[in-house]
Design an enzyme around this catalytic site. Sequence first.
Site, PDB file in Angstrom:
ATOM      1  N   GLY A 135     -75.537  32.824  19.770  1.00 42.92           N
ATOM      2  CA  GLY A 135     -76.825  33.451  20.049  1.00 42.92           C
ATOM      3  C   GLY A 135     -77.956  33.001  19.157  1.00 42.92           C
ATOM      4  N   HIS A 136     -77.697  32.117  18.195  1.00 45.81           N
ATOM      5  CA  HIS A 136     -78.741  31.714  17.231  1.00 45.81           C
ATOM      6  C   HIS A 136     -78.774  30.207  17.108  1.00 45.81           C
ATOM      7  CE1 HIS A 136     -80.978  31.637  13.364  1.00 45.81           C
ATOM      8  NE2 HIS A 136     -81.387  32.829  13.740  1.00 45.81           N
ATOM      9  N   PHE A 137     -79.312  29.497  17.893  1.00 38.48           N
ATOM     10  CA  PHE A 137     -79.962  29.805  19.161  1.00 38.48           C
ATOM     11  C   PHE A 137     -79.285  28.974  20.234  1.00 38.48           C
ATOM     12  CE2 PHE A 137     -83.213  30.430  15.885  1.00 38.48           C
ATOM     13  CZ  PHE A 137     -83.628  31.710  16.161  1.00 38.48           C
TER      14      PHE A 137
ATOM     15  N   ILE B  73     -78.833  27.002  14.751  1.00 37.07           N
ATOM     16  CA  ILE B  73     -79.317  27.003  13.370  1.00 37.07           C
ATOM     17  C   ILE B  73     -78.594  28.138  12.643  1.00 37.07           C
ATOM     18  CG2 ILE B  73     -81.323  27.373  11.865  1.00 37.07           C
ATOM     19  CD1 ILE B  73     -83.080  26.336  14.163  1.00 37.07           C
TER      20      ILE B  73
END
Length: 148
Positions: free
Chosen positions: A54-56, A61
Site C-alpha cells: 500500500g505504500h505505494f 517506498i
Amino acid sequence: MSEQQPKVIESKEIMTLLPHRYPFLLVDRVLDFKEGEWLKAIKNISVNEPCFTGHFPGEPILPGVLILEALAQAMGILAFKTHELKGGELFYFAGIDEARFKRPVLPGDQMELNVQVIKKRRGITAFTGVATVNGEIACEAKLMCARR
C-alpha cells in the site's frame, strides 16, 4: 598495532535482545558496536516487504516511520548490549526529535543504521540516529530510550 575485530551480531542473537518479530523486526545484522557508545547495523529492503502493498502501489517506498523504527531498534540493541537489566526491566522508545528525511529508501536497497550515544541521565539515554543508503543520508533524527 593490530585492528580489533568487529563485534557482529547475527539475526538469531538479535531476536534474543529485541521482542520484535516479522514483519516488524527491522534490523538484519549488527556489523559492529562499542558498548555504551555506538552501533552500526543493516536492514536489507526486499520488494516483498508487506508495507509495499500500500505504500505505494506501483511506486514502492519504505515509509519514513519504518526507517525511524529501524533506528530505534538499533538503539535498543545497543542499550541491551550495554546494560544488565534486572528481572522485568526493558528499554522503551521514549522520544524522537528533529527527524529529517533526505532520500527515499527503495526495494533492493541496503540501509545502514548508525546510532551514537550523546547523553545519559536518570535512566534516559539520548542518541543520534542516521540511516544511509550507499553513503547517502536517507534519514537522521535524535532518539531517546528509557529504562523501566
